[in-house]
Enzyme design. Structure first.
Site, PDB file in Angstrom:
ATOM      1  N   SER A 128       0.820  -1.212   0.000  1.00 38.33           N
ATOM      2  CA  SER A 128       0.000   0.000   0.000  1.00 38.33           C
ATOM      3  C   SER A 128       0.853   1.261   0.000  1.00 38.33           C
ATOM      4  CB  SER A 128      -0.930   0.014   1.218  1.00 38.33           C
ATOM      5  OG  SER A 128      -1.890  -1.024   1.131  1.00 38.33           O
TER       6      SER A 128
ATOM      7  N   ARG B 121     -31.923 -27.098  -8.624  1.00 38.15           N
ATOM      8  CA  ARG B 121     -31.735 -27.927  -7.433  1.00 38.15           C
ATOM      9  C   ARG B 121     -33.052 -28.070  -6.674  1.00 38.15           C
ATOM     10  NH1 ARG B 121     -28.440 -31.632  -4.675  1.00 38.15           N
ATOM     11  NH2 ARG B 121     -28.179 -31.033  -2.468  1.00 38.15           N
TER      12      ARG B 121
ATOM     13  N   GLN C 235     -38.866 -18.847  -0.053  1.00 34.70           N
ATOM     14  CA  GLN C 235     -38.852 -17.396   0.147  1.00 34.70           C
ATOM     15  C   GLN C 235     -37.455 -16.878   0.485  1.00 34.70           C
ATOM     16  OE1 GLN C 235     -41.797 -16.331   3.061  1.00 34.70           O
ATOM     17  NE2 GLN C 235     -43.535 -16.924   1.770  1.00 34.70           N
TER      18      GLN C 235
ATOM     19  N   ASP D 121     -22.910 -19.852  -0.394  1.00 38.60           N
ATOM     20  CA  ASP D 121     -23.800 -20.424   0.609  1.00 38.60           C
ATOM     21  C   ASP D 121     -25.032 -21.045  -0.040  1.00 38.60           C
ATOM     22  OD1 ASP D 121     -24.449 -20.696   3.535  1.00 38.60           O
ATOM     23  OD2 ASP D 121     -26.200 -19.569   2.877  1.00 38.60           O
TER      24      ASP D 121
ATOM     25  N   GLY E 247     -24.680 -24.540  -1.213  1.00 35.31           N
ATOM     26  CA  GLY E 247     -24.418 -25.546  -0.197  1.00 35.31           C
ATOM     27  C   GLY E 247     -23.057 -26.192  -0.387  1.00 35.31           C
TER      28      GLY E 247
ATOM     29  N   GLU F 197      -4.045  -3.303  -6.678  1.00 37.06           N
ATOM     30  CA  GLU F 197      -4.293  -1.967  -7.244  1.00 37.06           C
ATOM     31  C   GLU F 197      -4.895  -1.016  -6.210  1.00 37.06           C
ATOM     32  OE1 GLU F 197      -2.804  -1.566  -9.802  1.00 37.06           O
ATOM     33  OE2 GLU F 197      -2.692  -3.569 -10.631  1.00 37.06           O
TER      34      GLU F 197
END
Length: 399
Positions: free
Chosen positions: A151, A283, A294, A351, A354, A378
């Site tokens: 940095s 799936r 939902q 996630d 799975g 960068e």
């Protein structure tokens, strides 16, 4: 024997997600560049997992980008088609949608090495190197970062000592893409005479130049990055980039690559979102597709909102580039926002898949880890935040 259900999922086909039309109304000339990038990714995707898995650098795939004229990154290179800023962004996005290692290779070759030669090189240097670099015949590295200076690259310690009209280079560099590929490296070193940072074209075969490929990476595994030692490397006066006289000049090249990083993050995020969406439709769990739950729909909506904001920022900053109105801090904001958003999308997408989310064949885990590298290089998140903070407050929180 009872037939076993297939567990193969079609997750790599581009779905063209563009909810607010941010990537619509693309001029035909820009679309032509994008189409060539799509041709490349169609060749790349069936092969890249095996190279990433083995930590091998497929040089033929790197050179293929040159054959398709995908390296020029908005630069004017004699004998090669020019890209608008928008076309350059779309090409970067598309390559990264397929793979981050090849996206990084293109960023080094075009965004850093070619750009440095165009901005700072002599006519003789440009005549000798631009063509071979743009075609992929010659590979180039951009050696700025050091083991102790990332940095704070402005504090680099690699030295250049004037010597009989030429120069002697000493020091170390780290994380240098193409630094061990057998081509050339642009080495940034501090002139012992005036203390300024200057650039030097160094043949990787030069005595005293040694490079070791960095092993054990968990990201960008299909590009070789090197740790370089410069031990009394002698170069002639023709090696000096004549129009780079300070670190501020180096920063001119880095600003443009931060825009490319924003587009690259968008490519990664698009791949992961579309993989998650396709997987959710295919799936079945608890007697219905994942997409019928939902919680899954809410997560897809979250990712879509993130992705759309990334697209809008890319298009807006690129428009400023095209009008020569972009400020460096705007490139920093794009990089800051888009790599952070890509990480959030990566986490949710992995996630949602799975256990299947950690398999390379499902094209999420590779992007997730590659985004971690993209988020850092960068200019880290912290540095970009401080650049934005300085612009907002007028007060610098770092030297």
């Amino acid at each position: 024997m009872t037939a076993q259900p297939s567990t193969d999922y079609e997750l790599v086909e581009a779905l063209g997600t563009d909810y607010l039309g941010a990537l619509g109304n693309i001029p035909s000339a820009d679309s032509a560049h994008w189409d060539r990038a799509r041709q490349y990714t169609a060749e790349l995707l069936p092969r890249i997992n095996e190279y990433w898995d083995r930590g091998e650098y497929p040089l033929d795939l790197v050179r293929r980008m040159g054959e398709l004229d995908l390296f020029t990154d908005g630069l004017q290179i004699p004998g090669h088609e020019s890209m608008s800023p928008l076309a350059a962004g779309l090409v970067t996005m598309e390559i990264s949608r397929a793979d981050g290692s090849m996206g990084a290779a293109a960023a080094v070759q075009g965004g850093l090495v070619l750009r440095s030669l165009v901005l700072f090189g002599s006519i003789e240097q440009q005549e000798r190197y631009l063509g071979p670099l743009a075609s992929g015949e010659l590979l180039g590295g951009f050696a700025l970062t050091e083991p102790d200076h990332g940095s704070d690259a402005v504090s680099l310690e690699t030295s250049a000592r004037p010597d009989g009209g030429g120069w002697v280079l000493n020091g170390h560099k780290k994380w240098i893409g193409n630094g061990a590929a057998g081509g050339i490296t642009i080495v940034w070193a501090r002139d012992e005479a005036d203390g300024q940072v200057k650039g030097f074209l160094v043949e990787q075969s030069a005595p005293g130049y040694s490079a070791q490929v960095i092993r054990g990476k968990g990201a960008l595994r299909a590009i070789h990055q090197a740790e370089i030692a410069l031990d009394g490397v002698k170069v002639g006066p023709e090696a000096l980039l004549p129009w780079a006289g300070s670190f501020k000049d180096v920063s001119r090249a880095l600003v443009e690559t931060r825009v490319s990083v924003g587009w690259s993050a968008l490519g990664h995020a698009t791949a992961m979102f579309e993989a998650a969406l396709s997987y959710a439709k295919q799936r079945t769990q608890f007697g219905k597709p994942l997409a019928a739950h939902q919680m899954v729909q809410e997560r897809l909506a979250q990712m879509l909102a993130e992705l759309t904001n990334m697209q809008l920022q890319c298009r807006a900053v690129t428009q400023l580039q095209a009008e020569n109105r972009m400020r460096p801090v705007q490139a920093s904001m794009l990089k800051y926002h888009n790599t952070r958003a890509a990480r959030r999308i990566a986490s949710v997408a992995r996630d949602m898949l799975g256990g299947n989310g950690i398999l390379l064949e499902n094209h999420v885990i590779r992007h997730l880890t590659d985004v971690e590298a993209l988020h850092t290089y960068e200019g880290t998140e912290s540095v970009q935040a401080l650049i934005l903070g300085r612009d907002l407050t007028g007060i610098s929180a770092f030297a």
